[in-house]
Design a protein around this motif. Structure first.
Motif, PDB file in Angstrom:
ATOM      1  N   ARG A   2       4.778  30.898   3.374  1.00 47.68           N
ATOM      2  CA  ARG A   2       3.838  29.571   3.775  1.00 47.68           C
ATOM      3  C   ARG A   2       5.096  28.187   3.912  1.00 47.68           C
ATOM      4  O   ARG A   2       5.950  29.276   4.345  1.00 47.68           O
ATOM      5  CB  ARG A   2       3.224  28.573   2.571  1.00 47.68           C
ATOM      6  CG  ARG A   2       2.140  29.379   1.892  1.00 47.68           C
ATOM      7  CD  ARG A   2       1.753  28.020   0.780  1.00 47.68           C
ATOM      8  NE  ARG A   2       2.326  28.043  -0.104  1.00 47.68           N
ATOM      9  CZ  ARG A   2       2.481  26.949  -1.497  1.00 47.68           C
ATOM     10  NH1 ARG A   2       1.398  26.716  -1.391  1.00 47.68           N
ATOM     11  NH2 ARG A   2       3.441  26.444  -2.440  1.00 47.68           N
ATOM     12  N   PRO A  51       4.112  20.236   6.895  1.00 49.03           N
ATOM     13  CA  PRO A  51       3.332  22.022   6.336  1.00 49.03           C
ATOM     14  C   PRO A  51       1.838  21.634   6.597  1.00 49.03           C
ATOM     15  O   PRO A  51       0.635  22.016   6.687  1.00 49.03           O
ATOM     16  CB  PRO A  51       4.136  21.799   5.320  1.00 49.03           C
ATOM     17  CG  PRO A  51       5.278  22.031   4.717  1.00 49.03           C
ATOM     18  CD  PRO A  51       5.241  20.260   5.582  1.00 49.03           C
ATOM     19  N   ARG A  52       1.205  19.977   6.140  1.00 44.98           N
ATOM     20  CA  ARG A  52       0.090  19.724   6.330  1.00 44.98           C
ATOM     21  C   ARG A  52      -0.394  19.011   6.898  1.00 44.98           C
ATOM     22  O   ARG A  52      -1.572  18.228   7.478  1.00 44.98           O
ATOM     23  CB  ARG A  52      -0.084  19.168   5.181  1.00 44.98           C
ATOM     24  CG  ARG A  52      -0.336  19.611   3.509  1.00 44.98           C
ATOM     25  CD  ARG A  52      -1.805  21.010   4.081  1.00 44.98           C
ATOM     26  NE  ARG A  52      -1.750  21.627   2.860  1.00 44.98           N
ATOM     27  CZ  ARG A  52      -2.841  21.827   1.883  1.00 44.98           C
ATOM     28  NH1 ARG A  52      -3.195  22.244   3.382  1.00 44.98           N
ATOM     29  NH2 ARG A  52      -2.781  23.079   1.006  1.00 44.98           N
ATOM     30  N   LYS A  88      -1.082  26.158   4.682  1.00 41.28           N
ATOM     31  CA  LYS A  88      -0.538  26.546   4.726  1.00 41.28           C
ATOM     32  C   LYS A  88       0.050  27.564   4.994  1.00 41.28           C
ATOM     33  O   LYS A  88       1.469  28.134   4.946  1.00 41.28           O
ATOM     34  CB  LYS A  88       0.841  25.842   3.793  1.00 41.28           C
ATOM     35  CG  LYS A  88       0.194  24.368   3.332  1.00 41.28           C
ATOM     36  CD  LYS A  88       1.131  24.053   2.424  1.00 41.28           C
ATOM     37  CE  LYS A  88       1.356  22.681   1.764  1.00 41.28           C
ATOM     38  NZ  LYS A  88       2.162  22.645   0.147  1.00 41.28           N
TER      39      LYS A  88
END
Length: 202
Positions: A2, A51-52, A88
């Motif tokens: 991820r 990441p988000r 992710k």
């Protein structure tokens, strides 16, 4: 894997949230709902990515690629917004939206000229605020460079207005004096530019 995994050499989470600033460049095909024109263009911008979510700021340019007399479209915009990634993973779909300043020019038919009887005619140009929505897929998120495929629709808070116009022709001295050759009525069109493109972030 991820995009927020720790490296093997790390023994504890980083104290700061992970994020990076990237330059973006892209190409797009622009369709116009409500007008029927097509244009080709490119974009340049900056992207703060985590990441988000991501925060893009982007300038876009597009020019008409139609033949003479066909519907045409020119576009410039500067926008800021946000994107939310749905995973992710290395490949992730995302949804986004924001607000921008949009300059839009649309025309159809030949410009009025003497003796232009029977031709279609529309010309409108405006500059103003336009929110947008987008959806796409971003790939290679585990790498320094990323590739994105996206669809974006700009939603102007206004319509394009083409004013009424009467075109006169010169009198050749024979027969009754003509008053007007063609009358073009005022028109209003709500045009939604929809961009389908590829973006590279590095």
């Amino acid at each position: 894997q991820r995009v927020d995994n720790l490296l093997e050499a790390e023994t504890r989470p980083a104290r700061a949230k992970k994020g990076s600033v990237k330059f973006t460049a892209g190409v797009a095909d622009v369709e116009s709902i409500g007008h029927g024109a097509r244009a080709a263009g490119f974009s340049l911008g900056l992207l703060y990515a985590t990441p988000r979510f991501a925060l893009p700021a982007e300038m876009r340019f597009a020019w008409d690629d139609s033949s003479s007399g066909e519907p045409s479209l020119d576009l410039f915009s500067f926008s800021v917004g946000g994107r939310g990634y749905l995973s992710k993973r290395d490949v992730s779909p995302y949804l986004g939206g924001g607000v921008g300043i949009l300059r839009l020019q649309a025309d159809e038919g030949f410009y009025p000229y003497e003796g232009a009887e029977g031709n279609r005619y529309f010309y409108g140009e405006r500059f103003g605020f336009a929110p947008y929505v987008e959806a796409g897929v971003e790939m290679l998120r585990l790498h320094r460079g990323r590739i994105g495929l996206q669809v974006r629709a700009d939603l102007p808070l206004w319509s394009l207005e083409s004013p009424a116009m009467d075109i006169y022709v010169p009198w050749d001295g024979r027969g009754p004096h003509p008053e007007t050759a063609t009358s073009y009525p005022a028109q209003s069109r709500y045009v939604v530019p929809v961009s389908i493109g590829v973006t590279v972030a590095f």
